[in-house]
Design a protein around this motif. Structure first.
Motif, mmCIF file in Angstrom:
data_model
loop_
_atom_site.group_PDB
_atom_site.id
_atom_site.type_symbol
_atom_site.label_atom_id
_atom_site.label_comp_id
_atom_site.label_asym_id
_atom_site.label_seq_id
_atom_site.Cartn_x
_atom_site.Cartn_y
_atom_site.Cartn_z
ATOM 1 N N ILE A 12 10.419 30.715 -12.942
ATOM 2 C CA ILE A 12 10.676 30.033 -14.008
ATOM 3 C C ILE A 12 12.094 29.448 -13.975
ATOM 4 O O ILE A 12 12.478 28.186 -14.224
ATOM 5 C CB ILE A 12 10.588 30.983 -15.278
ATOM 6 N N THR A 13 13.162 30.211 -13.923
ATOM 7 C CA THR A 13 14.416 29.873 -13.799
ATOM 8 C C THR A 13 14.825 28.775 -12.811
ATOM 9 O O THR A 13 15.496 27.773 -12.971
ATOM 10 C CB THR A 13 15.413 31.103 -13.483
ATOM 11 N N ILE A 40 18.237 38.028 -19.533
ATOM 12 C CA ILE A 40 17.025 37.996 -20.090
ATOM 13 C C ILE A 40 16.532 39.388 -19.770
ATOM 14 O O ILE A 40 15.874 40.276 -20.712
ATOM 15 C CB ILE A 40 15.908 37.044 -19.565
ATOM 16 N N LEU A 41 16.568 39.899 -18.309
ATOM 17 C CA LEU A 41 16.249 41.038 -17.849
ATOM 18 C C LEU A 41 16.865 42.248 -18.678
ATOM 19 O O LEU A 41 16.253 43.307 -18.908
ATOM 20 C CB LEU A 41 16.452 41.309 -16.490
ATOM 21 N N LYS A 86 15.371 27.221 -22.757
ATOM 22 C CA LYS A 86 14.083 26.771 -22.077
ATOM 23 C C LYS A 86 13.467 27.980 -21.186
ATOM 24 O O LYS A 86 12.274 28.329 -21.426
ATOM 25 C CB LYS A 86 14.268 25.401 -21.359
ATOM 26 N N VAL A 87 14.475 28.531 -20.345
ATOM 27 C CA VAL A 87 13.844 29.744 -19.704
ATOM 28 C C VAL A 87 13.375 30.879 -20.712
ATOM 29 O O VAL A 87 12.349 31.264 -20.461
ATOM 30 C CB VAL A 87 14.836 30.078 -18.697
ATOM 31 N N GLU A 88 14.150 30.957 -21.607
ATOM 32 C CA GLU A 88 13.908 32.045 -22.727
ATOM 33 C C GLU A 88 12.467 31.805 -23.326
ATOM 34 O O GLU A 88 11.596 32.551 -23.546
ATOM 35 C CB GLU A 88 14.938 32.264 -23.757
ATOM 36 N N ALA A 89 12.365 30.762 -23.857
ATOM 37 C CA ALA A 89 11.176 30.073 -24.376
ATOM 38 C C ALA A 89 9.902 30.224 -23.393
ATOM 39 O O ALA A 89 8.745 30.727 -23.612
ATOM 40 C CB ALA A 89 11.218 28.660 -24.825
ATOM 41 N N VAL A 94 4.940 34.358 -21.269
ATOM 42 C CA VAL A 94 4.504 35.118 -20.122
ATOM 43 C C VAL A 94 4.970 36.469 -20.007
ATOM 44 O O VAL A 94 4.214 37.357 -19.293
ATOM 45 C CB VAL A 94 4.492 34.392 -18.617
ATOM 46 N N SER A 95 5.967 36.776 -20.739
ATOM 47 C CA SER A 95 6.486 38.443 -20.495
ATOM 48 C C SER A 95 5.513 39.524 -20.949
ATOM 49 O O SER A 95 5.705 40.495 -20.389
ATOM 50 C CB SER A 95 7.855 38.417 -21.117
#
Length: 142
Positions: A12-13, A40-41, A86-89, A94-95
């Motif tokens: 994604i990133t 994020i991780l 954007k990456v967080e959204a 999907v997480s």
């Protein structure tokens, strides 16, 4: 078990930031992209800095330093802030797909699959016996 989570987050990133994590680079775009992943991780997936470092082939102290500076990096770089959002959204969408199954569930599922396997083997043996009977009937001319 975190491998698939990290792999998907990296993908994604890479798509959002237009970079390639397989390349070793200290360019600003790569540093920012890794920082977004680390954040994020650590803060969404509660992964240790040591584990994060292993996934990115970085020392845990590098990850820790990057996380300490993350908010300042966002304040000084508007593009990084947009990429991070954007990456967080995308990640939040999907997480949940990567929740690890509980050991009891795995044991029950394994028992069920073993039973299914036995039933299928019995059915296969039955079909093979019927096939042999048909072959012998055809061979004997009946």
């Amino acid at each position: 078990m975190h491998y698939h989570k990290v792999k998907n987050l990296k993908q994604i990133t890479e798509d959002v930031c237009k970079i390639d994590f397989t390349l070793k680079s200290s360019k600003r775009e790569m540093v920012n992209a890794r920082a977004i992943c680390y954040n994020i991780l650590r803060n969404k997936e509660y992964m240790t800095v040591t584990k994060i470092g292993r996934h990115f082939n970085k020392h845990h102290a590098t990850v820790l330093t990057t996380l300490k500076n993350f908010k300042y990096m966002l304040m000084s770089d508007a593009q990084m802030k947009r990429n991070s959002d954007k990456v967080e959204a995308l990640w939040s969408g999907v997480s949940g797909d990567y929740d690890e199954p509980k050991p009891m569930f795995i044991k029950k599922e394994l028992k069920y699959l073993r039973e299914q396997n036995k039933m299928l083997n019995l059915s296969l043996n039955n079909v093979q016996e019927q096939l042999e009977e048909l072959k012998s009937l055809i061979k004997n001319g009946q």
